[in-house]
Write a protein that holds these residues in place. Sequence first.
Motif, PDB file in Angstrom:
ATOM      1  N   LEU A 137       0.831  -1.209   0.000  1.00  0.00           N
ATOM      2  CA  LEU A 137       0.000   0.000   0.000  1.00  0.00           C
ATOM      3  C   LEU A 137       0.866   1.261   0.000  1.00  0.00           C
ATOM      4  O   LEU A 137       0.573   2.216  -0.714  1.00  0.00           O
ATOM      5  CB  LEU A 137      -0.928   0.008   1.229  1.00  0.00           C
ATOM      6  N   ILE A 138       1.939   1.225   0.800  1.00  0.00           N
ATOM      7  CA  ILE A 138       2.822   2.399   0.850  1.00  0.00           C
ATOM      8  C   ILE A 138       3.474   2.614  -0.515  1.00  0.00           C
ATOM      9  O   ILE A 138       3.508   3.724  -1.049  1.00  0.00           O
ATOM     10  CB  ILE A 138       3.894   2.227   1.959  1.00  0.00           C
ATOM     11  N   LEU A 139       3.962   1.520  -1.117  1.00  0.00           N
ATOM     12  CA  LEU A 139       4.610   1.598  -2.432  1.00  0.00           C
ATOM     13  C   LEU A 139       3.681   2.238  -3.463  1.00  0.00           C
ATOM     14  O   LEU A 139       4.045   3.217  -4.122  1.00  0.00           O
ATOM     15  CB  LEU A 139       5.019   0.185  -2.888  1.00  0.00           C
ATOM     16  N   TRP A 140       2.460   1.687  -3.590  1.00  0.00           N
ATOM     17  CA  TRP A 140       1.554   2.191  -4.617  1.00  0.00           C
ATOM     18  C   TRP A 140       0.973   3.549  -4.244  1.00  0.00           C
ATOM     19  O   TRP A 140       0.649   4.345  -5.137  1.00  0.00           O
ATOM     20  CB  TRP A 140       0.458   1.163  -4.929  1.00  0.00           C
ATOM     21  N   GLY A 141       0.911   3.858  -2.968  1.00  0.00           N
ATOM     22  CA  GLY A 141       0.499   5.194  -2.536  1.00  0.00           C
ATOM     23  C   GLY A 141       1.514   6.233  -2.985  1.00  0.00           C
ATOM     24  O   GLY A 141       1.150   7.292  -3.515  1.00  0.00           O
ATOM     25  N   VAL A 142       2.806   5.918  -2.815  1.00  0.00           N
ATOM     26  CA  VAL A 142       3.868   6.845  -3.222  1.00  0.00           C
ATOM     27  C   VAL A 142       3.841   7.022  -4.748  1.00  0.00           C
ATOM     28  O   VAL A 142       3.902   8.139  -5.269  1.00  0.00           O
ATOM     29  CB  VAL A 142       5.251   6.333  -2.738  1.00  0.00           C
ATOM     30  N   ILE A 143       3.719   5.883  -5.467  1.00  0.00           N
ATOM     31  CA  ILE A 143       3.686   5.943  -6.939  1.00  0.00           C
ATOM     32  C   ILE A 143       2.484   6.763  -7.410  1.00  0.00           C
ATOM     33  O   ILE A 143       2.593   7.621  -8.290  1.00  0.00           O
ATOM     34  CB  ILE A 143       3.639   4.509  -7.514  1.00  0.00           C
ATOM     35  N   THR A 195       4.533   2.929 -13.532  1.00  0.00           N
ATOM     36  CA  THR A 195       3.941   1.585 -13.574  1.00  0.00           C
ATOM     37  C   THR A 195       5.029   0.511 -13.629  1.00  0.00           C
ATOM     38  O   THR A 195       4.953  -0.496 -12.918  1.00  0.00           O
ATOM     39  CB  THR A 195       2.987   1.461 -14.789  1.00  0.00           C
ATOM     40  N   VAL A 196       6.041   0.753 -14.473  1.00  0.00           N
ATOM     41  CA  VAL A 196       7.144  -0.225 -14.586  1.00  0.00           C
ATOM     42  C   VAL A 196       7.869  -0.348 -13.238  1.00  0.00           C
ATOM     43  O   VAL A 196       8.118  -1.459 -12.744  1.00  0.00           O
ATOM     44  CB  VAL A 196       8.132   0.184 -15.716  1.00  0.00           C
ATOM     45  N   VAL A 197       8.173   0.804 -12.629  1.00  0.00           N
ATOM     46  CA  VAL A 197       8.868   0.796 -11.326  1.00  0.00           C
ATOM     47  C   VAL A 197       7.994   0.083 -10.285  1.00  0.00           C
ATOM     48  O   VAL A 197       8.476  -0.751  -9.500  1.00  0.00           O
ATOM     49  CB  VAL A 197       9.177   2.251 -10.861  1.00  0.00           C
ATOM     50  N   GLY A 198       6.697   0.387 -10.301  1.00  0.00           N
ATOM     51  CA  GLY A 198       5.778  -0.214  -9.331  1.00  0.00           C
ATOM     52  C   GLY A 198       5.691  -1.725  -9.476  1.00  0.00           C
ATOM     53  O   GLY A 198       5.709  -2.451  -8.475  1.00  0.00           O
ATOM     54  N   HIS A 251      -8.109  20.421 -10.918  1.00  0.00           N
ATOM     55  CA  HIS A 251      -6.900  19.775 -10.376  1.00  0.00           C
ATOM     56  C   HIS A 251      -7.211  18.379  -9.851  1.00  0.00           C
ATOM     57  O   HIS A 251      -6.764  18.005  -8.761  1.00  0.00           O
ATOM     58  CB  HIS A 251      -6.301  20.656  -9.265  1.00  0.00           C
ATOM     59  N   TYR A 252      -7.929  17.624 -10.634  1.00  0.00           N
ATOM     60  CA  TYR A 252      -8.282  16.260 -10.201  1.00  0.00           C
ATOM     61  C   TYR A 252      -7.045  15.388  -9.930  1.00  0.00           C
ATOM     62  O   TYR A 252      -6.987  14.700  -8.900  1.00  0.00           O
ATOM     63  CB  TYR A 252      -9.202  15.602 -11.232  1.00  0.00           C
ATOM     64  N   PRO A 253      -6.021  15.415 -10.834  1.00  0.00           N
ATOM     65  CA  PRO A 253      -4.829  14.597 -10.528  1.00  0.00           C
ATOM     66  C   PRO A 253      -4.174  14.969  -9.200  1.00  0.00           C
ATOM     67  O   PRO A 253      -3.714  14.099  -8.473  1.00  0.00           O
ATOM     68  CB  PRO A 253      -3.888  14.871 -11.709  1.00  0.00           C
ATOM     69  N   LEU A 254      -4.182  16.280  -8.895  1.00  0.00           N
ATOM     70  CA  LEU A 254      -3.577  16.707  -7.630  1.00  0.00           C
ATOM     71  C   LEU A 254      -4.407  16.183  -6.443  1.00  0.00           C
ATOM     72  O   LEU A 254      -3.868  15.731  -5.439  1.00  0.00           O
ATOM     73  CB  LEU A 254      -3.488  18.242  -7.582  1.00  0.00           C
ATOM     74  N   TRP A 255      -5.705  16.240  -6.600  1.00  0.00           N
ATOM     75  CA  TRP A 255      -6.617  15.666  -5.583  1.00  0.00           C
ATOM     76  C   TRP A 255      -6.296  14.184  -5.385  1.00  0.00           C
ATOM     77  O   TRP A 255      -6.191  13.689  -4.257  1.00  0.00           O
ATOM     78  CB  TRP A 255      -8.070  15.855  -6.042  1.00  0.00           C
ATOM     79  N   MET A 256      -6.105  13.478  -6.502  1.00  0.00           N
ATOM     80  CA  MET A 256      -5.804  12.040  -6.434  1.00  0.00           C
ATOM     81  C   MET A 256      -4.448  11.797  -5.783  1.00  0.00           C
ATOM     82  O   MET A 256      -4.267  10.818  -5.057  1.00  0.00           O
ATOM     83  CB  MET A 256      -5.825  11.428  -7.834  1.00  0.00           C
ATOM     84  N   ALA A 257      -3.487  12.709  -6.080  1.00  0.00           N
ATOM     85  CA  ALA A 257      -2.152  12.559  -5.480  1.00  0.00           C
ATOM     86  C   ALA A 257      -2.252  12.660  -3.965  1.00  0.00           C
ATOM     87  O   ALA A 257      -1.700  11.833  -3.235  1.00  0.00           O
ATOM     88  CB  ALA A 257      -1.214  13.628  -6.031  1.00  0.00           C
ATOM     89  N   VAL A 258      -2.992  13.678  -3.497  1.00  0.00           N
ATOM     90  CA  VAL A 258      -3.055  13.940  -2.054  1.00  0.00           C
ATOM     91  C   VAL A 258      -3.958  12.930  -1.344  1.00  0.00           C
ATOM     92  O   VAL A 258      -3.545  12.287  -0.375  1.00  0.00           O
ATOM     93  CB  VAL A 258      -3.541  15.394  -1.793  1.00  0.00           C
ATOM     94  N   PHE A 259      -5.188  12.778  -1.861  1.00  0.00           N
ATOM     95  CA  PHE A 259      -6.149  11.953  -1.110  1.00  0.00           C
ATOM     96  C   PHE A 259      -6.090  10.467  -1.483  1.00  0.00           C
ATOM     97  O   PHE A 259      -6.245   9.602  -0.630  1.00  0.00           O
ATOM     98  CB  PHE A 259      -7.568  12.511  -1.284  1.00  0.00           C
ATOM     99  N   GLY A 260      -5.869  10.172  -2.787  1.00  0.00           N
ATOM    100  CA  GLY A 260      -5.749   8.764  -3.202  1.00  0.00           C
ATOM    101  C   GLY A 260      -4.434   8.184  -2.713  1.00  0.00           C
ATOM    102  O   GLY A 260      -4.395   7.203  -1.964  1.00  0.00           O
ATOM    103  N   GLY A 261      -3.317   8.845  -3.124  1.00  0.00           N
ATOM    104  CA  GLY A 261      -1.990   8.369  -2.708  1.00  0.00           C
ATOM    105  C   GLY A 261      -1.835   8.461  -1.206  1.00  0.00           C
ATOM    106  O   GLY A 261      -1.337   7.539  -0.558  1.00  0.00           O
ATOM    107  N   GLY A 262      -2.296   9.599  -0.644  1.00  0.00           N
ATOM    108  CA  GLY A 262      -2.159   9.817   0.801  1.00  0.00           C
ATOM    109  C   GLY A 262      -2.880   8.772   1.625  1.00  0.00           C
ATOM    110  O   GLY A 262      -2.338   8.264   2.605  1.00  0.00           O
ATOM    111  N   LEU A 295      -3.560   5.740   0.789  1.00  0.00           N
ATOM    112  CA  LEU A 295      -2.855   4.452   0.713  1.00  0.00           C
ATOM    113  C   LEU A 295      -1.605   4.447   1.595  1.00  0.00           C
ATOM    114  O   LEU A 295      -1.324   3.459   2.275  1.00  0.00           O
ATOM    115  CB  LEU A 295      -2.465   4.138  -0.730  1.00  0.00           C
ATOM    116  N   ILE A 296      -0.865   5.571   1.571  1.00  0.00           N
ATOM    117  CA  ILE A 296       0.364   5.637   2.390  1.00  0.00           C
ATOM    118  C   ILE A 296       0.006   5.541   3.880  1.00  0.00           C
ATOM    119  O   ILE A 296       0.577   4.739   4.620  1.00  0.00           O
ATOM    120  CB  ILE A 296       1.150   6.942   2.098  1.00  0.00           C
TER     121      ILE A 296
END
Lengths: 193, 98
Positions: free
Chosen positions: A35-41, A65-68, A170-181, A183-184
């Motif tokens: 979860l942390i890995l994919w949250g960061v990605i 995606t490749v790194v993940g 700024h949907y991608p930014l929302w996803m970065a903060v709340f989606g990725g966040g 998961l982390i």
Amino acid sequence: MNISQREAGEALDAIQAADQRVMQMRSYRYMGPFLILWGVIWAIANAITDFSGAAGGRRAWSIATVVGIAATLWLVVRIIIERRKAGDSPACRRRIGNRFTMMGIAVWLYFPAMYLVLGPLTGRQTNAFISLFWAFAYMVAGAWLGMRLFLIGLVTAVAITAGFLFVHQHYPLWMAVFGGGSLILGGLWLRKI
Amino acid sequence: MSAGPDEVIHQSTRLRIVSSLNALGAREMMDFGQLKAVLEITDGNLATHLAALEKAGYVQISKDFVGKKPRTRVALTAQGRRALRDHVTYLRSVLEGI
């Protein structure tokens, strides 16, 4: 010492409950790093998409995606090695390996199949669609493995859907903060036991 | 008919300790703190029951240091696994009225 049928039943239930609790603890410990890995990605790739536009976003997602996937495979191998050191039987380790393989096949077949069915999607829809798939997958896994995982999936799914409906520019930014966040934080919460 | 109950294992906290440790791999140990979290009991209670299980030869307790921090880890011995297996067989026989 005499044990009644009721006491014997309660003792067997206690044994099963203890076994399940240890399995849950182990699942949480193993799921946390994924979860942390994919949250960061998720956070990095979405943030790049928001700041650099569609072309930069596509490149960021390709690399991420490749790194993940490489890091995911490394985590899976690490788990298998750890279980070998722990003294699990070869049959048990094979079962773990088979589960990860089948899960990988299911995921890789699902996305192309759904794209074929749904037709061309916008970048925004694709982002929400893939992210929601994982959020609901965590909820389903949580139904078997434990409430924490279920709640992480639920919070992530709500964040993704709310962003999709109400955040336009700024949907991608929302996803970065709340989606990725989510998961982390969820991954860190799973490890805290 | 299986052998009788194992009086050391049958006590409810000890039964949960042994069952939790039995879920680990054959060479795996559990940290004292983790075991306490799994069972949701106090340090003193866990230590008392572990001492009884160690005396019976069912668990092995190992103490070392990680850096400067002391660490206590617990594992089920082969004798402990056998005892739990026999006790479960006995409990099933009681439940089935054999």
